[in-house]
Design a protein around this motif. Structure first.
Motif, PDB file in Angstrom:
ATOM      1  N   ASP A  42       4.100   0.258  -7.276  1.00 39.10           N
ATOM      2  CA  ASP A  42       3.321   0.242  -6.035  1.00 39.10           C
ATOM      3  C   ASP A  42       2.921  -1.188  -5.666  1.00 39.10           C
ATOM      4  O   ASP A  42       1.750  -1.509  -5.535  1.00 39.10           O
ATOM      5  CB  ASP A  42       2.089   1.133  -6.190  1.00 39.10           C
ATOM      6  CG  ASP A  42       1.307   1.291  -4.892  1.00 39.10           C
ATOM      7  OD1 ASP A  42       1.887   1.061  -3.819  1.00 39.10           O
ATOM      8  OD2 ASP A  42       0.113   1.654  -4.969  1.00 39.10           O
TER       9      ASP A  42
ATOM     10  N   PHE B 224       8.173  -0.445  -4.219  1.00 34.05           N
ATOM     11  CA  PHE B 224       7.660  -0.551  -2.858  1.00 34.05           C
ATOM     12  C   PHE B 224       7.728  -2.001  -2.376  1.00 34.05           C
ATOM     13  O   PHE B 224       7.726  -2.949  -3.173  1.00 34.05           O
ATOM     14  CB  PHE B 224       6.213  -0.079  -2.789  1.00 34.05           C
ATOM     15  CG  PHE B 224       6.049   1.422  -2.832  1.00 34.05           C
ATOM     16  CD1 PHE B 224       7.139   2.274  -2.835  1.00 34.05           C
ATOM     17  CD2 PHE B 224       4.773   1.989  -2.864  1.00 34.05           C
ATOM     18  CE1 PHE B 224       6.984   3.645  -2.870  1.00 34.05           C
ATOM     19  CE2 PHE B 224       4.598   3.362  -2.891  1.00 34.05           C
ATOM     20  CZ  PHE B 224       5.713   4.200  -2.905  1.00 34.05           C
TER      21      PHE B 224
ATOM     22  N   PHE C 226       1.016   0.329  -1.314  1.00 31.56           N
ATOM     23  CA  PHE C 226       0.712   1.384  -0.352  1.00 31.56           C
ATOM     24  C   PHE C 226      -0.332   2.364  -0.876  1.00 31.56           C
ATOM     25  O   PHE C 226      -0.742   3.261  -0.152  1.00 31.56           O
ATOM     26  CB  PHE C 226       1.985   2.149   0.019  1.00 31.56           C
ATOM     27  CG  PHE C 226       2.881   1.413   0.968  1.00 31.56           C
ATOM     28  CD1 PHE C 226       2.735   1.540   2.341  1.00 31.56           C
ATOM     29  CD2 PHE C 226       3.865   0.565   0.487  1.00 31.56           C
ATOM     30  CE1 PHE C 226       3.564   0.859   3.220  1.00 31.56           C
ATOM     31  CE2 PHE C 226       4.699  -0.131   1.351  1.00 31.56           C
ATOM     32  CZ  PHE C 226       4.546   0.018   2.727  1.00 31.56           C
TER      33      PHE C 226
ATOM     34  N   ALA D 160       0.342   7.435  -2.140  1.00 36.32           N
ATOM     35  CA  ALA D 160       1.672   7.188  -1.575  1.00 36.32           C
ATOM     36  C   ALA D 160       2.708   7.045  -2.687  1.00 36.32           C
ATOM     37  O   ALA D 160       3.853   7.511  -2.558  1.00 36.32           O
ATOM     38  CB  ALA D 160       1.650   5.934  -0.702  1.00 36.32           C
TER      39      ALA D 160
ATOM     40  N   TYR E 232       5.409   5.069   3.063  1.00 39.00           N
ATOM     41  CA  TYR E 232       5.690   3.929   2.190  1.00 39.00           C
ATOM     42  C   TYR E 232       7.045   3.344   2.575  1.00 39.00           C
ATOM     43  O   TYR E 232       7.827   3.980   3.292  1.00 39.00           O
ATOM     44  CB  TYR E 232       5.705   4.360   0.715  1.00 39.00           C
ATOM     45  CG  TYR E 232       6.633   5.526   0.449  1.00 39.00           C
ATOM     46  CD1 TYR E 232       8.001   5.331   0.242  1.00 39.00           C
ATOM     47  CD2 TYR E 232       6.148   6.830   0.436  1.00 39.00           C
ATOM     48  CE1 TYR E 232       8.848   6.397   0.024  1.00 39.00           C
ATOM     49  CE2 TYR E 232       6.994   7.903   0.220  1.00 39.00           C
ATOM     50  CZ  TYR E 232       8.338   7.674   0.012  1.00 39.00           C
ATOM     51  OH  TYR E 232       9.190   8.740  -0.194  1.00 39.00           O
TER      52      TYR E 232
END
Length: 335
Positions: free
Chosen positions: A53, A78, A82, A86, A311
């Motif tokens: 993330d 990612f 997010f 997410a 995302y």
């Protein structure tokens, strides 16, 4: 009949483990070791999906190394941070297993408990969630806040929200497909998990403290998640604003009648600024609270209308594409 006996898609593993990762470089090596010890005991094919993330430490490099060394591990990176919910949603989207476990990367959700979750799933339960019988290395204030929040949430939400449980759970393929089909942006996974229904049960465990490092979920983030849970699952906060308005109006009317009667009978006069200031501040506070509650709901409408993705994925490792939804998503087997 087992809940997923109808789902025998070729190439689909028995189990997927979804693990959101944010600045967990201190925990990833031990996490990999413990998860790798559990996988052979599953008794079938399994995969582990590590969702990076937008970590700012060495987590991304560690995930890449793990994926290159063990094909059972898959990486989803990612483009930025997010948020935890997410990351969970992305993991569910890419999970291909007939059963999907969601757990944290800090080892507060012990990997060995995955086997107990699987046992209950194989007994026919579609959702098996972990319930904290004891929280280790957590302050009294945090424990009391969690206790009060879950009891409040259960009172204002129609669905049965399990108390003292987090995102650590096992969900059947059908439940996962239903969650993936939901278009909403502001997700509260543990609430949606309860909303879909099906047969659910709990596995009690003592939740240990973090294996290493500091907690990434600050008080502000925890408060935001708590507010999101209440607003996304209940209309009661809006009704509270209505009740406040009715209460203030009724109080004002009664006070007006009282003052008129006092004036006509004994010639009573209101003196001093204190009472006036208190009334003004009280009314102002009620108005601001009401506006704030309405604003929370409007902000969610704003997010949904924009239709932005939940995302953005920068890179995939050992992953080809998101898992397709089950063809019997809304029909299901006849029992």
């Amino acid at each position: 009949m087992h809940p997923t006996d109808f789902d025998r898609t070729p190439g689909r593993p028995e189990l997927s483990i979804v693990i959101p990762v944010y600045n967990e470089q201190a925990n990833l090596p031990e996490l990999r070791r413990q998860v790798a010890e559990v996988l052979p005991q599953v008794g079938a094919d399994a995969e582990v999906i590590l969702v990076n993330d937008g970590s700012r430490d060495e987590s991304a490099q560690l995930i890449s190394r793990i994926c290159s060394e063990d094909s059972r591990f898959r990486g989803v990176h990612f483009s930025r941070n997010f948020g935890h919910q997410a990351a969970v949603a992305a993991g569910l989207r890419y999970a291909r297993g007939r059963a999907v476990v969601v757990m944290d990367a800090d080892l507060q959700d012990p990997p060995r408990l995955v086997l107990r979750l699987l046992e209950r799933w194989r007994e026919g339960y579609e959702v098996v969630y972990g319930r904290h019988s004891k929280r280790q290395r957590e302050g009294l204030g945090k424990r009391l806040a969690a206790y009060a929040y879950y009891r409040l949430l259960r009172r204002i939400v129609k669905e049965e929200i399990p108390a003292d449980s987090g995102d650590f759970c096992l969900m059947d393929r059908r439940v996962v497909d239903l969650l993936n089909a939901m278009p909403e942006r502001n997700r509260y996974i543990r609430g949606l998990r309860a909303w879909v229904g099906f047969r659910q049960t709990a596995v009690e465990f003592d939740r240990p403290g973090r294996f290493a490092g500091e907690a990434n979920y600050t008080f502000t983030k925890s408060l935001g998640l708590a507010i999101n849970g209440m607003v996304s699952l209940s209309k009661v906060p809006l009704r509270i604003a209505t009740y406040f308005g009715l209460m203030v109006s009724a109080t004002s009317f009664l006070l007006a009648v009282f003052f008129v009667v006092q004036k006509l009978t004994v010639g009573f006069e209101i003196r001093g600024w204190a009472s006036t200031v208190v009334i003004i501040l009280f009314l102002g506070g009620v108005q601001l609270l009401t506006i704030g509650i309405i604003g929370e709901y409007i902000s969610r409408i704003y997010d949904e209308v924009k239709q932005r993705p939940l995302y953005i994925v920068r890179a995939l490792e050992n992953v080809e594409e998101a898992a397709p939804p089950d063809p019997q998503l809304f029909d299901g087997p006849v029992r």
